[in-house]
Write a protein that holds these residues in place. Sequence first.
Motif, PDB file in Angstrom:
ATOM      1  N   PHE A 167       4.155-114.398  33.722  1.00  0.00           N
ATOM      2  CA  PHE A 167       4.783-113.789  32.549  1.00  0.00           C
ATOM      3  C   PHE A 167       3.760-113.227  31.572  1.00  0.00           C
ATOM      4  N   SER A 168       2.510-113.713  31.625  1.00  0.00           N
ATOM      5  CA  SER A 168       1.503-113.199  30.708  1.00  0.00           C
ATOM      6  C   SER A 168       1.159-111.744  30.986  1.00  0.00           C
ATOM      7  N   LEU A 169       1.502-111.260  32.166  1.00  0.00           N
ATOM      8  CA  LEU A 169       1.206-109.877  32.529  1.00  0.00           C
ATOM      9  C   LEU A 169       2.331-108.917  32.135  1.00  0.00           C
ATOM     10  N   VAL A 170       3.379-109.426  31.510  1.00  0.00           N
ATOM     11  CA  VAL A 170       4.528-108.583  31.174  1.00  0.00           C
ATOM     12  C   VAL A 170       4.138-107.347  30.364  1.00  0.00           C
ATOM     13  N   PRO A 171       3.339-107.464  29.298  1.00  0.00           N
ATOM     14  CA  PRO A 171       3.001-106.244  28.539  1.00  0.00           C
ATOM     15  C   PRO A 171       2.206-105.236  29.365  1.00  0.00           C
ATOM     16  N   LEU A 172       1.306-105.730  30.213  1.00  0.00           N
ATOM     17  CA  LEU A 172       0.538-104.829  31.078  1.00  0.00           C
ATOM     18  C   LEU A 172       1.454-104.105  32.056  1.00  0.00           C
ATOM     19  N   VAL A 173       2.355-104.841  32.675  1.00  0.00           N
ATOM     20  CA  VAL A 173       3.275-104.236  33.641  1.00  0.00           C
ATOM     21  C   VAL A 173       4.256-103.300  32.929  1.00  0.00           C
ATOM     22  N   ALA A 174       4.664-103.665  31.717  1.00  0.00           N
ATOM     23  CA  ALA A 174       5.558-102.790  30.948  1.00  0.00           C
ATOM     24  C   ALA A 174       4.867-101.459  30.675  1.00  0.00           C
ATOM     25  N   LYS A 175       3.595-101.516  30.355  1.00  0.00           N
ATOM     26  CA  LYS A 175       2.867-100.274  30.121  1.00  0.00           C
ATOM     27  C   LYS A 175       2.764 -99.445  31.387  1.00  0.00           C
ATOM     28  N   ALA A 176       2.484-100.111  32.505  1.00  0.00           N
ATOM     29  CA  ALA A 176       2.421 -99.397  33.787  1.00  0.00           C
ATOM     30  C   ALA A 176       3.770 -98.770  34.114  1.00  0.00           C
ATOM     31  N   LEU A 177       4.849 -99.499  33.823  1.00  0.00           N
ATOM     32  CA  LEU A 177       6.203 -98.972  34.037  1.00  0.00           C
ATOM     33  C   LEU A 177       6.405 -97.679  33.255  1.00  0.00           C
ATOM     34  N   TRP A 178       6.015 -97.696  31.975  1.00  0.00           N
ATOM     35  CA  TRP A 178       6.194 -96.501  31.159  1.00  0.00           C
ATOM     36  C   TRP A 178       5.379 -95.330  31.715  1.00  0.00           C
ATOM     37  N   ILE A 179       4.096 -95.569  32.024  1.00  0.00           N
ATOM     38  CA  ILE A 179       3.228 -94.492  32.513  1.00  0.00           C
ATOM     39  C   ILE A 179       3.753 -93.921  33.823  1.00  0.00           C
ATOM     40  N   LYS A 206      12.192-109.738  36.955  1.00  0.00           N
ATOM     41  CA  LYS A 206      13.135-110.842  37.166  1.00  0.00           C
ATOM     42  C   LYS A 206      12.446-112.050  37.766  1.00  0.00           C
ATOM     43  N   ALA A 207      11.443-111.818  38.616  1.00  0.00           N
ATOM     44  CA  ALA A 207      10.738-112.924  39.271  1.00  0.00           C
ATOM     45  C   ALA A 207       9.960-113.777  38.275  1.00  0.00           C
ATOM     46  N   VAL A 208       9.378-113.158  37.240  1.00  0.00           N
ATOM     47  CA  VAL A 208       8.591-113.941  36.278  1.00  0.00           C
ATOM     48  C   VAL A 208       9.467-114.855  35.443  1.00  0.00           C
ATOM     49  N   ALA A 209      10.767-114.664  35.516  1.00  0.00           N
ATOM     50  CA  ALA A 209      11.700-115.521  34.782  1.00  0.00           C
ATOM     51  C   ALA A 209      12.549-116.355  35.735  1.00  0.00           C
ATOM     52  N   SER A 210      12.029-116.608  36.916  1.00  0.00           N
ATOM     53  CA  SER A 210      12.773-117.403  37.884  1.00  0.00           C
ATOM     54  C   SER A 210      12.984-118.827  37.359  1.00  0.00           C
ATOM     55  N   PRO A 211      14.206-119.321  37.382  1.00  0.00           N
ATOM     56  CA  PRO A 211      14.461-120.687  36.897  1.00  0.00           C
ATOM     57  C   PRO A 211      13.863-121.750  37.798  1.00  0.00           C
ATOM     58  N   ASP A 212      13.453-121.374  39.009  1.00  0.00           N
ATOM     59  CA  ASP A 212      12.884-122.330  39.954  1.00  0.00           C
ATOM     60  C   ASP A 212      11.371-122.487  39.809  1.00  0.00           C
ATOM     61  N   ASP A 213      10.746-121.649  39.005  1.00  0.00           N
ATOM     62  CA  ASP A 213       9.293-121.674  38.837  1.00  0.00           C
ATOM     63  C   ASP A 213       8.940-122.553  37.639  1.00  0.00           C
ATOM     64  N   LYS A 214       8.269-123.674  37.891  1.00  0.00           N
ATOM     65  CA  LYS A 214       7.919-124.594  36.807  1.00  0.00           C
ATOM     66  C   LYS A 214       6.896-124.011  35.848  1.00  0.00           C
ATOM     67  N   SER A 215       6.192-122.977  36.295  1.00  0.00           N
ATOM     68  CA  SER A 215       5.222-122.313  35.430  1.00  0.00           C
ATOM     69  C   SER A 215       5.752-120.981  34.913  1.00  0.00           C
ATOM     70  N   GLY A 216       7.013-120.693  35.207  1.00  0.00           N
ATOM     71  CA  GLY A 216       7.608-119.437  34.787  1.00  0.00           C
ATOM     72  C   GLY A 216       7.983-119.454  33.317  1.00  0.00           C
ATOM     73  N   LEU A 217       8.375-118.313  32.841  1.00  0.00           N
ATOM     74  CA  LEU A 217       8.683-118.159  31.422  1.00  0.00           C
ATOM     75  C   LEU A 217       9.817-119.062  30.949  1.00  0.00           C
ATOM     76  N   PRO A 218      10.941-119.191  31.674  1.00  0.00           N
ATOM     77  CA  PRO A 218      12.008-120.079  31.191  1.00  0.00           C
ATOM     78  C   PRO A 218      11.553-121.530  31.063  1.00  0.00           C
ATOM     79  N   ALA A 219      10.754-122.008  32.041  1.00  0.00           N
ATOM     80  CA  ALA A 219      10.290-123.393  32.001  1.00  0.00           C
ATOM     81  C   ALA A 219       9.365-123.632  30.816  1.00  0.00           C
ATOM     82  N   VAL A 220       8.468-122.703  30.570  1.00  0.00           N
ATOM     83  CA  VAL A 220       7.534-122.851  29.453  1.00  0.00           C
ATOM     84  C   VAL A 220       8.279-122.768  28.128  1.00  0.00           C
ATOM     85  N   MET A 221       9.256-121.868  28.046  1.00  0.00           N
ATOM     86  CA  MET A 221      10.032-121.766  26.815  1.00  0.00           C
ATOM     87  C   MET A 221      10.848-123.036  26.581  1.00  0.00           C
ATOM     88  N   ALA A 222      11.413-123.597  27.634  1.00  0.00           N
ATOM     89  CA  ALA A 222      12.208-124.811  27.494  1.00  0.00           C
ATOM     90  C   ALA A 222      11.342-125.985  27.041  1.00  0.00           C
TER      91      ALA A 222
END
Length: 394
Positions: A167-179, A206-222
């Motif tokens: 999930f830490s790469l989200v801003p980088l990937v978002a920028k790549a998406l725009w370009i 969607k993968a970076v927010a997988s509920p099954d990933d203990k290191s994913g964004l939802p788990a860290v937020m929880a």
Amino acid sequence: MQRRTLLKGIGASFLTGPVALLKPSVAHAIEPATCIAIAQAGIAVVRMFSKGGPDIASMIAAQTEMIKAMSAQLGVIDQKLGLIMRQLDEIRQLIEGIPTATVLESYRAKILGVQQRYLDAIDLYSATQEREGTQAAQRKYADHFERFVIEDLYRARSDLLSTYTSFSLVPLVAKALWIETDAMIMANSDGELISRRLRQYDEWFKAVASPDDKSGLPAVMASTADRITKLRDEASSDTKFYCANPWINKGPLCPGNDDWCRGEVMESKIYIENALAVSTEFDGDAKTAVLEMVELGIFAQDKRPWSWKLDTKKEEVVVDNFFGAAFFKQEHNVDVFTLTECSKVPTAVPQREARATELTKASLWWIALCGFEHSRTSSLSFIEDKLVKLAKER
């Protein structure tokens, strides 16, 4: 040149230092200013994708206006680049299970290289567009966009997206998406191909927010939300601290030494302290970021994060060993004769103050996490919007 400012801003701080897979137990240790820089980049991404934009056909003609509207929101990210760079060593100590700094720098360099070629091409395109019109500019530079921007970016980000889901790469990937999306539109790429590329980004976000990933964004937020609740309960529980000063002999209870009135009167000053953590508004950049996030609907007005400070109330009560002790126990439910001497026990303030400080840091980390999450969902909304418009134009 406005487009150049935009793309230097969006994601620049993250390209230099991902904070992926932060251990929930120590994530709050990141410097507050770094958390705010992350949040501000998240705000920039949200603002960039806040409007899906016009239909695909009219996007080409509207590029200049769109960039003008977004540049004002995204320029702030560059201002945080120096801060993020100074915090890299600290951040990397909290990273678990991500590629080495050398590998990350390699991806950063590749995408930055494509970005520079994209910016140069846009400058040339815009100049031609002003002189000769949009169709002439597209005919002249479509192949250039394809060869020097789209192909190189596709290779770099495909490797990144297929290898790392962080999930830490989200801003980088978002920028790549725009370009990539913008360059493909400028190159008049096939609509089906654009859709296919958009779906690849969609899968990753969607993968970076997988509920099954203990290191994913939802788990860290929880885990962060749970930590904030725990710290808040510890720091704001209404538990008073009591200790007794040395007892002083004030003489016989009855000076006449009557047989029916015997005993010595003892007095002590009982120290009472109530240290509670109370919520207050953040100040400076943190306050600005929170208010912007409220404006964007990321936080509800009544549920926005707060800074915390200690509100300490102190008092001393003189009691004697007869009626005073009895009244004190009745009022406070505390037996003064069992209290530890004040000189032998620390007050509750340092521990409560430490909890309030931890709570503020955890709240700042929550702000940063919300920046990641809303960058992600804004990117997904942008993708969905473009897919719908592409489908209508087939």
